[in-house]
Motif scaffolding. Structure first.
Motif, PDB file in Angstrom:
ATOM      1  N   ASP A 113      40.381  31.256  43.094  1.00  0.00           N
ATOM      2  CA  ASP A 113      39.815  32.197  42.329  1.00  0.00           C
ATOM      3  C   ASP A 113      38.600  32.935  42.624  1.00  0.00           C
ATOM      4  O   ASP A 113      37.401  32.300  42.896  1.00  0.00           O
ATOM      5  N   HIS A 114      38.530  34.260  42.743  1.00  0.00           N
ATOM      6  CA  HIS A 114      37.332  35.157  43.278  1.00  0.00           C
ATOM      7  C   HIS A 114      37.482  36.466  42.338  1.00  0.00           C
ATOM      8  O   HIS A 114      38.587  36.768  42.194  1.00  0.00           O
ATOM      9  N   PRO A 115      36.332  37.203  42.355  1.00  0.00           N
ATOM     10  CA  PRO A 115      36.557  38.322  41.749  1.00  0.00           C
ATOM     11  C   PRO A 115      36.447  39.694  42.688  1.00  0.00           C
ATOM     12  O   PRO A 115      36.206  39.582  43.952  1.00  0.00           O
ATOM     13  N   HIS A 116      36.621  40.933  42.284  1.00  0.00           N
ATOM     14  CA  HIS A 116      36.444  42.079  42.961  1.00  0.00           C
ATOM     15  C   HIS A 116      36.081  43.189  42.281  1.00  0.00           C
ATOM     16  O   HIS A 116      36.558  43.151  40.861  1.00  0.00           O
ATOM     17  N   ARG A 117      35.295  43.942  42.579  1.00  0.00           N
ATOM     18  CA  ARG A 117      35.004  45.248  41.941  1.00  0.00           C
ATOM     19  C   ARG A 117      34.701  46.256  42.796  1.00  0.00           C
ATOM     20  O   ARG A 117      33.898  46.204  44.168  1.00  0.00           O
ATOM     21  N   VAL A 157      39.731  39.152  38.401  1.00  0.00           N
ATOM     22  CA  VAL A 157      39.647  37.837  39.277  1.00  0.00           C
ATOM     23  C   VAL A 157      41.027  37.278  39.461  1.00  0.00           C
ATOM     24  O   VAL A 157      41.777  37.356  38.472  1.00  0.00           O
ATOM     25  N   HIS A 158      41.256  36.893  40.676  1.00  0.00           N
ATOM     26  CA  HIS A 158      42.383  36.288  41.169  1.00  0.00           C
ATOM     27  C   HIS A 158      42.373  35.331  42.220  1.00  0.00           C
ATOM     28  O   HIS A 158      41.297  35.086  42.718  1.00  0.00           O
ATOM     29  N   CYS A 159      43.585  34.734  42.356  1.00  0.00           N
ATOM     30  CA  CYS A 159      43.640  33.652  43.507  1.00  0.00           C
ATOM     31  C   CYS A 159      44.685  34.339  44.545  1.00  0.00           C
ATOM     32  O   CYS A 159      45.709  34.990  44.073  1.00  0.00           O
ATOM     33  N   GLU A 160      44.626  34.092  45.871  1.00  0.00           N
ATOM     34  CA  GLU A 160      45.791  34.458  46.767  1.00  0.00           C
ATOM     35  C   GLU A 160      45.977  33.170  47.451  1.00  0.00           C
ATOM     36  O   GLU A 160      44.914  32.708  48.204  1.00  0.00           O
ATOM     37  N   MET A 161      47.148  32.569  47.315  1.00  0.00           N
ATOM     38  CA  MET A 161      47.479  31.289  48.092  1.00  0.00           C
ATOM     39  C   MET A 161      48.728  31.308  48.689  1.00  0.00           C
ATOM     40  O   MET A 161      49.705  32.127  48.296  1.00  0.00           O
TER      41      MET A 161
HETATM   42 FE    FE Z   1      41.122  38.849  46.639  1.00  0.00          FE
END
Ligand code: FE
Ligand code: FJE
Length: 347
Positions: A113-117, A157-161
């Protein structure tokens, strides 16, 4: 007697004149022949140079290699490994591109889990599968050849797994958004491999992820005008790709040894970033005996100040302070981060 002498002199004179005329005509004939052969070879030279310009010099100002930088493996995320192309110290950014990572991930590693903007992330799978979950309930899995074009805008905010056991590989490109689009609503464009158009010509095969190649266009909408091609070339193939004047462009090599810019320049080994000069297009050759594969990426520069703090990319320091405050305070696009956490995957 005098009459006979006069007749002989006349005859001799006539023979001389005839000889002279004959010589003159011979000279004229051979001169014409020379002129004819000269004009044929001039035509041939012109034809050959037209052929050459069509095959090898398709551009008025062909782009050339200005930088070549090998991407070595480095740790990233939670136990993941990336080869960083754009975004490494020698290639901080290439407006509008902020980062390109070639990632290799095996569970339990990943990008939790981490954000982006303020920018877009483009994830293109090469091998295996990846799952993402975001705080708006958007989830999905992309397999080898599939694409996710995510516009983070004001906040994600998402996770990539990894979506299965073993090695998963792909490319993630970060494209900056102009100040007027940084705070737009987030958006996803997902394309399965079968919906990414493929252009083929003379031993070159191009998956058109964004933009146009060999007359084939991608359906992906790019807020920041972008071209993104996945190119495979058989041995002996050549490829001419138009690139809009003024756009920045680079290639990242995946396999084989393509030659960029000018024939005869050193071929580029795998996992190397090649920054190209400005021009109206680029020529590529595969002069090796194995197929080669690379991505060719170009974009219209934004020409705006860039302030980056990890996954937040804005124009000013104040906007970065605000992004961190919004994320931590669940405000201004990050409201849903207050009660969200990704679910662990079971496979
Ligand atoms: Fe990402
Ligand atoms: C990260 C912020 C991030 N490279 N390649 C900070 F967004 C990331 C991040 C990634 C990433 C994700 C994928 Cl799927 C592929 C990536 C960076 O999510 F690693 C840090 N440190």
């Amino acid at each position: 007697m005098r009459h006979l002498i006069r007749q002989c002199a006349f005859l001799a004179l006539s023979l001389m004149v005839l000889g002279f005329i004959k010589q003159c005509s011979l000279f004229r004939a051979s001169n014409l022949q020379q002129q004819a052969s000269a004009s044929i070879s001039r035509q041939q030279i012109l034809a050959r140079s037209i052929q050459r310009s069509a095959a090898a010099m398709a551009f008025i100002n062909p782009r050339q290699v200005v930088k070549r930088i090998v991407a070595h493996e480095q740790p990233e995320g939670d136990g993941a490994v990336v080869r960083r192309s754009i975004g490494r110290p020698e290639l901080r950014q290439l407006d509008p591109f902020l980062m390109l990572d070639y990632f290799t991930v095996s569970p339990p590693a990943g990008f939790p889990d981490h954000p982006h903007r303020g920018f877009e992330t483009v994830t293109y799978m090469l091998e295996g599968a990846f799952t993402h979950q975001d705080f708006a309930g958007h989830t999905g899995t992309i397999q080898a050849g599939d694409l996710q074009w995510m516009t983070a805008g004001r906040g994600i905010v998402h996770c990539e797994m990894p979506a299965s056991t073993g090695v998963q590989r792909g490319l993630q490109l970060w494209i900056n958004l102009s100040s007027k689009f940084k705070m737009i609503e987030p958006n996803y464009q997902e394309l399965e491999s079968g919906n990414i158009p493929v252009a083929e010509k003379d031993g070159t095969s191009v998956k058109v992820i964004a933009g146009e190649s060999l007359g084939i266009s991608s359906p992906v909408y790019t807020r920041t005008p972008t071209m993104y091609l996945d190119v495979t070339m058989q041995p002996g193939a050549s490829f001419a790709q138009e690139i809009s004047e003024g756009w920045n462009s680079f290639a990242y090599t995946l396999e084989g040894r393509p030659t960029f810019g000018s024939k005869g320049t050193p071929p580029i080994e795998a996992h190397t970033t090649v920054e190209l000069s400005h021009g109206d297009g680029v020529m590529v050759w595969n002069d090796s005996d194995k197929a080669c594969r690379f991505v060719l990426i170009a974009g219209q520069p934004l020409n705006e100040p860039v302030f980056q703090h990890g996954p937040f990319v804005m124009n000013t320091r104040e906007e970065i302070v605000e992004a961190i405050r919004d994320y931590k305070g669940f405000r201004n696009g990050f409201e849903r981060a207050a009660h969200w956490q990704s679910h662990p995957l079971d496979f």
